[in-house]
Design a protein around this motif. Structure first.
Motif, PDB file in Angstrom:
ATOM      1  N   ALA B 145      -7.776   0.247   1.302  1.00 27.49           N
ATOM      2  CA  ALA B 145      -6.928   0.087   0.285  1.00 27.49           C
ATOM      3  C   ALA B 145      -8.055   1.264  -0.370  1.00 27.49           C
ATOM      4  N   THR B 146      -8.790   1.191  -1.193  1.00 29.65           N
ATOM      5  CA  THR B 146     -10.130   2.329  -2.388  1.00 29.65           C
ATOM      6  C   THR B 146     -10.179   3.163  -1.553  1.00 29.65           C
ATOM      7  N   THR B 194      -2.558  -7.522   1.203  1.00 26.29           N
ATOM      8  CA  THR B 194      -2.245  -6.150   2.821  1.00 26.29           C
ATOM      9  C   THR B 194      -1.371  -5.239   1.942  1.00 26.29           C
ATOM     10  N   TYR B 196      -0.993  -4.952  -1.295  1.00 29.11           N
ATOM     11  CA  TYR B 196      -1.070  -4.179  -2.821  1.00 29.11           C
ATOM     12  C   TYR B 196      -2.777  -3.050  -2.473  1.00 29.11           C
ATOM     13  N   GLY B 197      -3.072  -2.858  -1.178  1.00 31.42           N
ATOM     14  CA  GLY B 197      -3.875  -1.747  -0.991  1.00 31.42           C
ATOM     15  C   GLY B 197      -3.096  -0.712   0.077  1.00 31.42           C
ATOM     16  N   ASP B 200      -2.181   0.951  -3.148  1.00 31.38           N
ATOM     17  CA  ASP B 200      -3.215   1.158  -4.102  1.00 31.38           C
ATOM     18  C   ASP B 200      -3.547   3.459  -2.910  1.00 31.38           C
ATOM     19  N   SER B 254      -6.444   4.584   4.653  1.00 35.51           N
ATOM     20  CA  SER B 254      -6.891   4.933   3.342  1.00 35.51           C
ATOM     21  C   SER B 254      -8.306   5.501   2.889  1.00 35.51           C
ATOM     22  N   GLY B 288      -4.129  -2.806  -6.747  1.00 33.93           N
ATOM     23  CA  GLY B 288      -2.924  -2.199  -5.992  1.00 33.93           C
ATOM     24  C   GLY B 288      -1.318  -3.014  -6.804  1.00 33.93           C
ATOM     25  N   CYS B 345       5.373  -5.758  -2.838  1.00 33.39           N
ATOM     26  CA  CYS B 345       4.632  -5.417  -4.275  1.00 33.39           C
ATOM     27  C   CYS B 345       5.741  -5.750  -6.074  1.00 33.39           C
TER      28      CYS B 345
END
Lengths: 399, 399
Positions: B145-146, B194, B196-197, B200, B254, B288, B345
């Motif tokens: 994600a981040t 997953t 939401y990642g 992001d 990511s 996310g 999402c």
């Protein structure tokens, strides 16, 4: 599933005029710089004076070492190492093209290397002994081509013991600390060498692309992105050398083509580079010109065993559709070769001014290449791995 | 012409099973590790035990610090700093998602930071005081994600003095020394997180893409490559969490989305992230998920002032052709939002389970966001820069 390690600690200072920041960058690493240059074009262009002025303004004294050859020789590197030891330089600055930067890295490592410097390099018949320490290196490229400014590789011609073998080394201590990348320094590069640089960058990308056999999708996209940018901006840089935007885009392409970003997760084998090294060791042809001849020839050979990958290349780069997989693969290679021609590159051996090699020479090129690198079956590693006969066939496809 | 500096010294060790190499990676930097974790999912998944076992096998002793929140708070970070000082840890290992890794960086820098830790963070009303020293950090992400595992940023919620302000710091000493990236650690992430990642990651890329206003072509191509890969592999990772290839491709996406590679030469302003930080500080919604709601809303607002850039996005990502420039721009945003919906999402505020905010709340979100960052005219930096009223309009476009 791919596994890999990635590490690249080189700091990039990028932009028109950034050469003025050289002194500031170097003074963190040393007080006395060996300033390595080639044959003098950096003096004619004014880049040398600007670099020296920036270094001296920052309190860094300069020892000049000139005369690095276009295909740099180990004997020259050894002379430079002696110069460092004599003068007490504590940092090495490479101002020039790939040859100068490659030589600078080996000079920096050579200062601490115990024993014979030839053992640092890849050679099929014996184990390589990597350097584990080096003086700090700062690179200032004056040509967009090798990407040496931000990677840990160096290509050197061993010119001792009666032979002439162009080989290479890659080691963590060879990463430059800083690359000062000023695209304005490249505006004086003439159209032919600008085109050879583009051919070199393209070859770095295509050799990576055709080694991505485990299907690592982002790496394909990144590689395609560099090629598409070169197709768009390369011809502008060739046609209008003063266009700093075009120079900057080509320069950035050269860096990201071989700084590990597109290679992460891919085992780069680079058979075309290996064959070209032998060719330019033998004939001293410009590296990028040799690649422009050999790369399409290798592609014509390799597409037989991987038509799917070549068809993907054709579709994504040139928008080729229709026909069979094989048709598209062939068409993609044709368009690639056409592009090289339009920017003024040679694409046949006869155009290199060396005539078509005779049978004995073909044999020698293949044998010398395999002296640098071969697998257990005696083949040059790649997809596909190449026997001596395969290399000769590729050379014939370049006639 | 773009000018920039690029530097990222984090070493990546990537691949299924690489968590077994954690101890070997850490022992170069310290003998006693603060092992930072979140709420306990790493214990349930077995990742914690594998990490501890690898560390101890390498002779590294472990002090556990658990309880980092999903939106990590400064008060928790301060407790961890005390723990390091008390226990004498000499290296910090962050095992978890972005929150854990972000907290780990600030813990490592907090050990040496003089004065009030709040001064380390961006805040519109006063000058930030960057950290200049930190303990070595090793990251082990358990969520794609981040991208925190390979960058120098940290997002922290200041929860002192009666306020709750989510802000951030970026500093050279915050780069992790090593990121041990094992996509197998992410197979237990449920489909919603997953997705939401992925949201992001996409936001990191689109925020960069729409800040590329000086037209730096390779960076566009790289950004597009990441998005295209996520469109292809993201849904597979959501649908079939056990597919390690899909997990690996999303994980690599990511990392390269926010490790500086696509940001080089681009001034990343990230207005959508800024607004979302306020939203998640207020409601503790997953970052996310908040981005999936706000990013398309911001796009609908921003495309009015830059239809050409949005049309390019629509063409290159979704193959949208025909109609006017504006039509294509609108269609691209619609398809982007549709994609977020298909992976599960939320794309409207009401779907976040917080109801539609009333007027007073809209005002507060806008004002809190501008407390973190604003230009001389009092606007949130971005293309376009956003007034308080603009931020409220974007929030309304998300209803």
């Amino acid at each position: 599933m791919m596994r890999f390690e990635f590490f690249n600690p080189t700091r990039i200072i990028f932009g028109a005029g950034s050469v003025e920041q050289l002194g500031d960058a170097v003074r963190h690493y040393g007080k006395k710089a060996l300033l390595v240059i080639g044959g003098g074009s950096v003096k004619r262009s004014g880049a040398f004076d600007r670099a020296v002025s920036s270094l001296e303004k920052a309190g860094v004294s300069v020892v000049e070492f000139s005369g690095i050859e276009p295909n740099p020789r180990l004997s020259t590197v050894k002379r430079a190492v002696s110069e460092v030891l004599k003068s007490g330089c504590d940092v090495v600055v490479g101002l020039g093209g790939g040859s100068v930067m490659d030589a600078s890295k080996v000079i920096a490592a050579g200062v601490y290397y115990e024993g014979d410097l030839t053992e640092m390099f890849v050679r099929a018949e014996r184990k390589q002994r990597l350097p584990d320490r080096a003086l700090p290196v700062v690179t200032v490229p004056t040509l967009a081509a090798t990407g040496s400014e931000m990677n840990n590789g160096s290509v050197i011609t061993i010119d001792e013991g009666g032979e002439r073998l162009k080989t290479f080394v890659m080691a963590e201590v060879l990463y430059p600390r800083v690359a000062v990348v000023d695209p304005e320094l490249t505006v004086t590069v003439p159209p032919d060498f600008t085109a050879y640089g583009i051919s070199d960058i393209l070859a770095h990308v295509t050799e990576t692309y055709f080694c991505n056999v485990e299907e690592f999708p982002i790496q394909d996209r990144f590689a395609e992105g560099i090629i598409l940018t070169l197709l768009e901006w390369g011809p502008i840089a060739v046609r209008d050398g003063q266009n700093v935007d075009a120079r900057a885009h080509v320069q950035w392409a050269s860096i990201v083509a071989l700084n590990g970003w597109i290679q992460a997760g891919i085992r780069l084998l680079a058979p075309v580079h290996m064959i070209e090294h032998t060719l330019s060791a033998l004939y001293d042809v410009p590296h990028g010109a040799g690649l422009a001849v050999l790369n399409p020839a290798w592609m014509r050979f390799a597409l037989r065993s991987a038509p799917g990958r070549f068809a993907k290349f054709a579709e994504r780069i040139f928008g080729v559709t229709g026909g069979s997989l094989e048709d598209r693969a062939v068409e993609g290679v044709k368009r690639f070769e056409d592009f090289l021609k339009t920017i003024g590159c040679p694409t046949r051996l006869s155009e290199l001014g060396i005539g078509d090699p005779d049978d004995a020479t073909l044999q020698q090129i293949a044998e010398d290449t395999l002296k640098v690198r071969r697998d257990r079956e005696g083949r040059l590693p790649g997809y596909p791995a190449l026997t001596k006969e395969d290399i000769i066939e590729i050379l014939r496809l370049a006639m």
